[in-house]
Design a protein around this motif. Structure first.
Motif, PDB file in Angstrom:
ATOM      1  N   UNK A 298       0.849  -1.188   0.000  1.00 39.25           N
ATOM      2  CA  UNK A 298       0.000   0.000   0.000  1.00 39.25           C
ATOM      3  C   UNK A 298       0.880   1.232   0.000  1.00 39.25           C
ATOM      4  N   UNK A 299       0.289   2.326  -0.438  1.00 40.97           N
ATOM      5  CA  UNK A 299       1.029   3.581  -0.424  1.00 40.97           C
ATOM      6  C   UNK A 299       1.194   4.057   1.018  1.00 40.97           C
TER       7      UNK A 299
ATOM      8  N   UNK B   8      -1.651   5.030   4.341  1.00 42.56           N
ATOM      9  CA  UNK B   8      -3.006   4.496   4.169  1.00 42.56           C
ATOM     10  C   UNK B   8      -3.529   3.961   5.503  1.00 42.56           C
TER      11      UNK B   8
ATOM     12  N   UNK C 298     -13.265  -3.575   2.632  1.00 43.84           N
ATOM     13  CA  UNK C 298     -12.334  -3.284   1.543  1.00 43.84           C
ATOM     14  C   UNK C 298     -11.987  -4.567   0.786  1.00 43.84           C
TER      15      UNK C 298
ATOM     16  N   UNK D 102      -7.480  -7.700  -6.569  1.00 44.71           N
ATOM     17  CA  UNK D 102      -6.229  -7.928  -5.840  1.00 44.71           C
ATOM     18  C   UNK D 102      -5.687  -9.339  -6.079  1.00 44.71           C
TER      19      UNK D 102
ATOM     20  N   UNK E 166       0.906  -2.754  -8.844  1.00 43.07           N
ATOM     21  CA  UNK E 166      -0.290  -2.993  -8.052  1.00 43.07           C
ATOM     22  C   UNK E 166      -1.493  -2.475  -8.831  1.00 43.07           C
ATOM     23  N   UNK E 167      -2.699  -2.971  -8.505  1.00 42.25           N
ATOM     24  CA  UNK E 167      -3.871  -2.446  -9.224  1.00 42.25           C
ATOM     25  C   UNK E 167      -4.030  -0.955  -8.988  1.00 42.25           C
ATOM     26  N   UNK E 168      -4.371  -0.224 -10.023  1.00 43.42           N
ATOM     27  CA  UNK E 168      -4.551   1.219  -9.918  1.00 43.42           C
ATOM     28  C   UNK E 168      -5.991   1.547  -9.577  1.00 43.42           C
TER      29      UNK E 168
ATOM     30  N   UNK F 253      -8.596   3.651  -6.632  1.00 44.53           N
ATOM     31  CA  UNK F 253      -9.053   3.341  -5.282  1.00 44.53           C
ATOM     32  C   UNK F 253     -10.231   2.429  -5.328  1.00 44.53           C
TER      33      UNK F 253
END
Lengths: 115, 245
Positions: free
Chosen positions: B87-88, B91, B102, B110, B241-243, B245
């Motif tokens: 994760x960035x 977060x 989530x 994911x 990673x998936x882009x 949100x």
């Protein structure tokens, strides 16, 4: 899985401690982002990314002029600072408690002097 | 008054991952919350510890240390789980219910992403232009014929253009070769003007020897033209990673 080994390439930068700019770029600019009401917005990522640019610039400048001391172990000092605040906080709370107790004791006595 | 707490996220991992004895950004114990075929590597933090990082007055050293610590935890999870989606930084989820919600919402994107990064590592390649330094040493012929400055100028211009053309050719050849070693490619941000290539490659571990061989060969080729190649890594797959949100 070994994740720390450097590569066998002659062009590898390895995992030097001064590759902070690379680390910052990856943890701030990449990685999964979550949006919506399930997140607490504590960090403004856009502003942080902006700051990252300044840092990346300053890291390089700092290295050039040898002012990179803060990169070495700043987290310890920031934690020490947090601990200091916590202690101060606790001391203040104790003093407040003591004052309140004394105040209560006074108001319980109707003949006590009050302004 | 209890300070507001939240769940700081480091990475998603496969459901069966185990992790022990890891401490997070505020010294908190790091755990795995499992739900919907995935695990979330997280720690409970006092939200206040993270505020104000972006302020101008904030100590950049704190952010640097935070970034390193975040990366350390992601790497620990990576080493333990075999695959991670980081994760960035920064977060934070409101609570465990939010974390489960989530995963319910996002497991579908994911899981395949996790599949893709399994058995791979991320490598960064940048190429810097050092040609200007080199030219300063290698161009005494600019003063070959002081009596005919116009001809000398034109000769120099021609030489420069030929050099630029040769570099373009080498660069596109290098790009192609590097990409051929990778499962996936992500563009970087070209953070400085002298950077002519900034890419990240997702490379299978069994393809790494071939990558290093390519990097060395390309590095030598580029060096002849005043271009300097740097390989960084291995990185957890931050760039894959998936882009959204």
């Amino acid at each position: 899985m070994q994740t720390r080994s450097t590569s066998d390439s002659r062009y590898a930068t390895g995992h030097r401690p001064d590759s902070l700019a690379d680390v910052l770029e990856r943890v701030l600019d990449r990685g999964v982002v979550i949006a919506g009401d399930i997140v607490v917005s504590v960090v403004n990522v856009e502003l942080l990314t902006l700051k990252l640019r300044l840092i990346v610039a300053s890291v390089e400048t700092a290295k050039e002029i040898g002012l990179d001391w803060w990169m070495r172990d700043p987290f310890l000092s920031s934690r020490a600072h947090a601990l200091e605040l916590e202690t101060e906080n606790r001391q203040l709370r104790e003093r407040l408690d003591a004052l309140e107790t004394r105040l209560e004791a006074r108001t319980d006595q109707p003949d006590g002097e009050r302004s | 008054v209890t300070p507001a707490r939240g769940l700081y996220l480091y990475a998603s991992v496969p459901h069966d991952a185990q992790l022990g004895g890891v401490r997070g950004i505020t010294g908190e114990p790091v755990e795995i919350l499992r739900h919907a075929r995935l695990g979330l590597v997280l720690g409970e933090v006092v939200v206040e510890m993270l505020t104000g990082l972006e302020d101008e007055s904030a100590d950049p050293g704190v952010l640097g240390a935070l970034a390193r610590c975040h990366d350390e935890v992601v790497r620990a999870a990576w080493a333990a789980a075999g695959a991670v989606l980081p994760f960035r930084l920064g977060t934070v989820l409101v609570d465990r219910d939010a974390a489960r919600r989530y995963l319910d919402d996002r497991a579908e994107e994911l899981c395949p992403a996790m599949q893709q990064v399994t058995a791979c590592r991320e490598w960064g390649v940048t190429v810097h232009d050092r040609a200007t330094e080199l030219r300063a040493h290698a161009d005494p012929n600019a003063a070959l014929d002081p009596g005919r400055p116009g001809t000398a100028y034109l000769a120099r211009r021609r030489q420069e253009m030929a050099r630029a053309e040769a570099r373009r050719e080498t660069m596109s050849c290098v790009e192609g070769e590097l990409r051929a070693r990778a499962t996936d490619v992500a563009a970087g941000r070209h953070r400085k003007p002298d950077v002519v290539l900034d890419e990240s490659y997702l490379v299978r571990r069994d393809a790494e020897p071939a990558l290093f061989e390519t990097v060395d060969r390309c590095g030598d080729l580029l060096l002849e033209q005043g271009l300097h190649l740097e390989l960084s890594g291995p990185w957890p797959p931050y760039s894959f990673v998936p882009r959204g949100g």
